[in-house]
Scaffold this motif. Structure first.
Motif, mmCIF file in Angstrom:
data_model
loop_
_atom_site.group_PDB
_atom_site.id
_atom_site.type_symbol
_atom_site.label_atom_id
_atom_site.label_comp_id
_atom_site.label_asym_id
_atom_site.label_seq_id
_atom_site.Cartn_x
_atom_site.Cartn_y
_atom_site.Cartn_z
ATOM 1 N N HIS A 225 42.870 22.465 -53.366
ATOM 2 C CA HIS A 225 43.594 22.182 -54.600
ATOM 3 C C HIS A 225 42.879 21.099 -55.408
ATOM 4 O O HIS A 225 42.493 20.062 -54.868
ATOM 5 C CB HIS A 225 45.024 21.750 -54.259
ATOM 6 N N GLU A 226 42.674 21.381 -56.690
ATOM 7 C CA GLU A 226 42.072 20.444 -57.642
ATOM 8 C C GLU A 226 40.673 19.987 -57.206
ATOM 9 O O GLU A 226 40.255 18.861 -57.502
ATOM 10 C CB GLU A 226 42.989 19.223 -57.850
ATOM 11 N N PHE A 227 39.952 20.863 -56.538
ATOM 12 C CA PHE A 227 38.654 20.446 -56.002
ATOM 13 C C PHE A 227 37.624 20.202 -57.105
ATOM 14 O O PHE A 227 36.735 19.364 -56.957
ATOM 15 C CB PHE A 227 38.113 21.481 -55.011
ATOM 16 N N GLY A 228 37.739 20.900 -58.223
ATOM 17 C CA GLY A 228 36.808 20.647 -59.324
ATOM 18 C C GLY A 228 36.906 19.203 -59.814
ATOM 19 O O GLY A 228 35.886 18.553 -60.084
ATOM 20 N N GLU A 229 38.123 18.695 -59.922
ATOM 21 C CA GLU A 229 38.296 17.303 -60.341
ATOM 22 C C GLU A 229 37.791 16.334 -59.275
ATOM 23 O O GLU A 229 37.269 15.259 -59.592
ATOM 24 C CB GLU A 229 39.770 17.020 -60.636
ATOM 25 N N MET A 230 37.931 16.719 -57.999
ATOM 26 C CA MET A 230 37.406 15.863 -56.932
ATOM 27 C C MET A 230 35.874 15.844 -56.978
ATOM 28 O O MET A 230 35.253 14.789 -56.781
ATOM 29 C CB MET A 230 37.893 16.355 -55.571
ATOM 30 N N LEU A 231 35.269 16.995 -57.255
ATOM 31 C CA LEU A 231 33.811 17.041 -57.385
ATOM 32 C C LEU A 231 33.334 16.156 -58.530
ATOM 33 O O LEU A 231 32.323 15.451 -58.415
ATOM 34 C CB LEU A 231 33.347 18.478 -57.629
ATOM 35 N N ARG A 232 34.038 16.210 -59.642
ATOM 36 C CA ARG A 232 33.659 15.390 -60.795
ATOM 37 C C ARG A 232 33.657 13.907 -60.411
ATOM 38 O O ARG A 232 32.710 13.168 -60.703
ATOM 39 C CB ARG A 232 34.618 15.629 -61.963
ATOM 40 N N ARG A 233 34.701 13.472 -59.745
ATOM 41 C CA ARG A 233 34.781 12.070 -59.355
ATOM 42 C C ARG A 233 33.763 11.706 -58.280
ATOM 43 O O ARG A 233 33.217 10.602 -58.282
ATOM 44 C CB ARG A 233 36.207 11.757 -58.890
ATOM 45 N N ALA A 234 33.504 12.641 -57.366
ATOM 46 C CA ALA A 234 32.480 12.389 -56.343
ATOM 47 C C ALA A 234 31.100 12.259 -56.967
ATOM 48 O O ALA A 234 30.296 11.397 -56.568
ATOM 49 C CB ALA A 234 32.491 13.505 -55.300
#
Length: 269
Positions: A225-234
């Motif tokens: 869930h919401e992994f695209g936003e987690m990638l952006r922050r990573a």
């Protein structure tokens, strides 16, 4: 020049007389002496919390590096901590690293947020807060060059997330060790208060940047869930560290930027 633990520290942790061996990684500060690993810490509160938490934590299908108390019960002696040596080596088994992280984080779900996290002001904590938009680059650490402009562009694309934060290991890449058919071992705990998916995203960014991973690994995680936003922050986290770290190299910067370009289609824009 790396400095080994002094004799009185070895004695306090009950380490037998032996010449300490400098281990790979660990920022060239981690030493093995017999079956004990010692490393310096700049944060006594954090080191003590890690030791207390992982002294008794049990996680199925995982090996954990258990902390060692000194002879008088302390976790930190003259700025040094100790833990049991665990057999294994880092390997490009990224799905297994992610699975190990998931098991660890499931076991840590109910751990309360420790106070030292709010007070920690090292480079990595700064980069983490900057990536999440909790602070601005008031000291101009990221500069004004091409990479800094891309940082601002990617940061401007952040969207709110609904994921719950908890204690996570924020540096799993390289700190999950494998030894034959034994369960994976997790070492060098670096605690953050973030969603577990953020820790997984850092693994993906690191694996793409330095481990040769490709789209297959990324796509295997996109159902989170919401992994695209987690990638952006990573990505923002790793780019922030690369821009501000005093020992960053041009090669390292190129690797992170190349990973960012590969991952861009997955960022949830």
């Amino acid at each position: 020049m790396p400095v080994p633990p002094p004799d009185h520290v070895l004695a306090a942790f009950g380490v037998p007389a032996a010449i300490p061996e400098l281990l790979e990684g660990g920022q060239q500060q981690t030493w093995r002496c017999a079956d004990t690993v010692l490393k310096p810490t700049a944060d006594t509160a954090e080191a003590a919390w890690i030791a207390r938490t992982f002294e008794t934590l049990r996680v199925d299908l995982l090996r954990l590096a258990r902390p060692v108390r000194s002879s008088d019960g302390r976790w930190v002696v003259s700025g040094w901590t100790a833990q049991k040596f665990v057999v294994g080596r880092a390997a490009a088994r990224y799905e297994d690293i992610l699975a190990a992280g998931d098991r660890l984080h499931a076991a840590l779900t109910d751990e309360p947020r420790p106070r030292f996290l709010a007070q920690r002001d090292d480079l990595y904590s700064w980069a983490d807060r900057l990536a999440w938009g909790e602070i601005e680059d008031v000291d101009q650490r990221i500069g004004t060059g091409h990479a800094a402009k891309l940082y601002d562009e990617w940061a401007g694309g952040r969207r709110p997330v609904t994921l719950k934060s908890q204690i996570v290991h924020g540096d799993l890449f390289g700190n999950v060790l494998f030894a034959g058919s034994a369960a994976p071992a997790i070492v060098d705990i670096t605690p953050y208060w973030r969603p577990p998916a953020f820790a997984a995203a850092i693994v993906v960014v690191d694996a793409v940047s330095w481990g040769g991973a490709g789209d297959e690994l990324v796509e295997s995680c996109m159902e989170r869930h919401e992994f695209g936003e987690m990638l952006r922050r990573a990505l923002l986290f790793r780019l922030g560290v690369s821009l501000a770290h005093p020992r960053s190299t041009a090669e390292s910067m190129v690797e992170v930027m190349s990973a960012a370009q590969m991952l861009r289609p997955y960022l949830g824009e």
